[in-house]
Design an enzyme around this catalytic site. Structure first.
Site, PDB file in Angstrom:
ATOM      1  N   SER A  63      -1.235  -2.636   6.839  1.00 23.19           N
ATOM      2  CA  SER A  63      -1.728  -1.348   7.311  1.00 23.19           C
ATOM      3  C   SER A  63      -1.753  -1.310   8.846  1.00 23.19           C
ATOM      4  CB  SER A  63      -3.099  -1.054   6.705  1.00 23.19           C
ATOM      5  OG  SER A  63      -3.431   0.300   6.839  1.00 23.19           O
ATOM      6  N   ASP A 209      -0.101   1.814   1.039  1.00 17.03           N
ATOM      7  CA  ASP A 209      -0.864   0.894   1.888  1.00 17.03           C
ATOM      8  C   ASP A 209      -1.066  -0.456   1.197  1.00 17.03           C
ATOM      9  OD1 ASP A 209      -3.233  -0.398   3.159  1.00 17.03           O
ATOM     10  OD2 ASP A 209      -3.233   1.439   4.349  1.00 17.03           O
TER      11      ASP A 209
END
Length: 729
Positions: A63, A209
């Protein structure tokens, strides 16, 4: 044995102080966790590593950790990263909707009227919502620009520092380690928070993610050969029971629990030589991009707490410089663009896309211009995303443009609501819906329909056909049914209400004037009837309509609900003549201008509008009207009808809160308005009567559109309270 002893004796003894070979330094891996806005704390850690001369050989990140880590692996140092993060307009990066100045004028026209901003897609006969609250158009372009120096690298082992980004496969839930391909795409996939950003397709997989599968990729760094790990873990703070009071809060808590649970095994695997850094970020959250720079210092402070362990990995100045120089740094020179390819995944003509890209072949890539052009393209409203990549064809470098058709809202529904109520007990309301079909042919034809019922009724349909690939000339036939109430002063103290019903068709040709306006010429034909609802005036009648119409509209406002700057103006001339089907001969002129200016959180909007009959007399069904919020507040909407009219207004608004970069906030406003109008005096038909109005109001820029709640008062003691979902313009 004797021979062996003789051989040994022949070997000279080594001096006891002979130089021993230097021990090989361990391969150091840096592991950076996800954390949204909190991920900038990694920069503080990098500052300390550079200050202490601790080299990094391998970086793995998830991320926001994948973005900081990827840029560091590319060659940016900690200070450059610090400056970069501070310079980014995070509110703009996480807001897909282009600035209104970059949108096509056709797109701007959707902002007018009372339909709400929320669009619900229609596909295969069913309703669809977007796969993410944010489509990521601007974020993707930003990452493309930041990773330009990696344009020729497809294997992440070839970066100055070996690098891996971690994402998650949406179909299986398993972690996906991205080790090659486009660096910007890898970063973008690693931070596609489910529900916030749509998945990113990479090699046939839908990636989201990586925090949901492996937020702290310790195992990935070990698999690359890291012998000592420096692990920066942004602790996941779970909310207390009393804080879980909303759907958003519950969903966010579930995501936090997933992240925490997959991080625990990674933390448990750390060995005695590994170094764990856990910054104390207080109660800041992953969505606090407005405070992102505040997270750098806690990272630096946390790293200084483990300086004793870091010192064991430090090199002397000469050795550190040698290691750093050996890693190299990718160059940032913009390549010359030798060709432009269009990968068009829509029904639109390639020329409609190509003509809006002003990058010149044979010249260096102009990143700033490309971003502007792609923002304008996206602003047409026809695309899910408009992206580009630099590609090689032999010894030539080109730009491959990929335009993806909207998967969820190519055709869409919108709802509308407006409610007004005066304090004497009378009220007006309108409820409606809009249905729009887009990209109907290669030139981008569009069919827009609107329905409203309540105090005013309207059925409207327009087919908009561009006549060339780039924005320019167009043809736009319309049909419309409308019914509303007007009030005419038939004496010094007598008002008569009429109900006007009109059926008409219009045929326009026009030209868009860039993104700021348009000019139209057309013909209107139809019929209608005027019914008297109260006593005191002439009886109703039927009428025929035949008009030649010309109009010019200019619109540079940055917002039509709560503008801070810009101009809006319109001039319309309609000539009605028996020779073209009308029952009445007259020429109607109307115009309006509005200018918004701001000083900090304070905005002033000044406007003037009015009209007159250039020839003949305006019939009752085509008079100029005023009344309603911000148009003589306190008067009912459309309650003042006259042959001649001039109205001025001044609106003041103060923003009470700032916008969040992730648009999860609810910007609030307080304001006041004053309006004054000169209208016909019933006794002589001249501009001899003055009318006044004013209001106090509160506003909220909701995800559905602007909301106003206010109180209006006008001359004669008229009062009105209103709730309005709609626009100022």
């Amino acid at each position: 044995m004797f021979a062996l002893a003789l051989l040994c004796a022949a070997v000279p003894a080594l001096p006891s102080d002979a130089a021993q070979p230097e021990p090989r330094r361990p391969r150091i891996g840096l592991v950076l966790s996800g954390g949204g806005a909190l991920g900038a704390t990694h920069i503080g850690v990098l500052k300390v590593l550079e200050e202490m001369r601790v080299p990094v050989d391998i970086i793995t990140g998830t991320s926001m950790g994948s973005i900081v880590g990827g840029l560091y692996a590319l060659g940016l140092n900690a200070q450059e990263l610090h400056s970069l993060v501070g310079s980014i307009d995070w509110a703009g990066a996480f807001n897909d909707r282009p600035p209104r100045s970059d949108r096509s004028f056709r797109s701007k026209q959707e902002d007018y009227g009372f339909l709400l901003d929320l669009k619900v897609g229609i596909k295969d006969g069913s309703l669809q919502l977007p796969p993410g609250l944010i489509q990521g158009q601007k974020l993707t372009l930003m990452l493309r620009a930041l990773t330009l120096r990696a344009r020729d690298i497809t294997n992440f082992d070839d970066l100055p520092i070996r690098y891996r980004a971690v994402a998650a496969d949406l179909e299986t839930g398993r972690a996906v380690v991205i080790d090659r391909g486009n660096l910007a795409t890898a970063m973008r996939a690693s931070m596609s928070v489910p529900g916030v950003f749509p998945p990113v397709e990479v090699n046939g997989r839908m990636l989201v993610d990586g925090g949901v599968a492996n937020n702290l990729p310790v195992d990935v760094a070990r698999a690359l050969g890291a012998e000592v790990l420096i692990v920066v873990d942004i602790p996941t703070i779970l909310k207390k029971r009393e804080e879980l009071t909303s759907t958003v809060g519950v969903v966010g808590q579930m995501l936090s629990v997933l992240i925490q649970q997959n991080s625990l095994p990674q933390l448990a695997s750390l060995g005695p030589r590994d170094i764990l850094i856990q910054p104390d970020l207080g109660r800041m959250s992953s969505g606090d991009f407005g405070r992102i720079m505040e997270t750098v210092a806690p990272g630096e402070a946390a790293a200084r707490k483990v300086t004793d362990k870091l010192r064991a990995l430090a090199l002397d100045p000469a050795a550190y410089v040698a290691v750093r120089d050996a890693k190299g740094r990718e160059t940032v020179e913009s390549p010359v663009i030798d060709f432009i390819e269009i990968d068009n995944r829509t029904k639109l003509a390639d020329g409609r896309i190509r003509n809006m890209i002003r990058q010149k072949v044979g010249e260096p890539l102009d990143v700033e211009q490309v971003e502007k052009d792609f923002t304008r393209l996206y602003g047409l409203g026809d695309f899910e995303q408009v992206d580009y990549a630099l590609v090689k064809r032999g010894d030539k470098t080109g730009m491959k443009v990929t335009a993806t058709e909207k998967a969820w809202a190519k055709d869409y529904l919108r709802a509308g609501l407006a409610l007004e109520h005066d304090l004497s007990g009378d009220g007006q309301y309108s409820i409606g819906a809009g249905f729009t079909l887009t990209a109907l042919n290669s030139l981008g034809a569009e069919w827009r329909n609107e329905l409203a019922f309540g105090s005013q009724q309207r059925l409207f349909s327009e087919f908009y056909q561009p006549l060339q690939p780039e924005p320019g000339f167009f043809f736009a036939p319309q049909v419309e049914y409308g019914r509303n109430t007007i009030t005419s002063q038939t004496g010094p103290s007598t008002d008569t209400e009429y109900q006007v019903t009109i059926y008409d068709a219009k045929f326009f040709v026009g030209r868009e004037l860039g993104s700021y306006g348009e000019v139209r010429l057309g013909y209107r034909i139809g019929y209608g009837d005027l019914d008297r609802k109260t006593a005191g005036g002439p009886n109703g009648f039927d009428f025929g309509i035949g008009q030649a119409i010309g109009s010019l509209t200019i619109d540079t406002l940055d917002d039509v609900g709560f503008p801070t700057e810009g101009f809006m103006g319109n001039i319309t001339v309609a000539m009605s003549d028996e020779a073209i089907g009308a029952d009445d001969n007259y020429t109607r002129f109307s115009a309006s201008i509005n200018q918004a200016v701001s000083f900090g959180q304070n905005t002033f909007i000044a406007g003037v509008q009015g009209g007159t009959a250039l020839s003949g007399d305006l019939p009752l069904y085509d008079t100029l009207t005023a009344g309603g919020p911000f148009r003589l507040s306190g008067y009912p909407r459309g309650s003042l009808a006259s042959q001649n009219q001039i109205m001025g207004r001044l609106i003041y608004m103060r923003a009470l809160s700032e916008r969040s970069p992730l648009a999860f906030d609810l910007p609030l406003y307080l304001g006041a308005s004053f309006e004054a109008a000169a209208v016909d005096d019933p006794s002589d038909g001249t501009l001899g009567r003055m009318a006044y109005g004013g209001s106090l109001f509160g506003g909220a820029d909701t995800p559905l559109g602007p909301l106003y709640v206010g109180y209006g008062r006008s001359d004669g003691g008229r009062q009105a309270a209103y709730i309005l979902f709609g626009k100022l313009f």
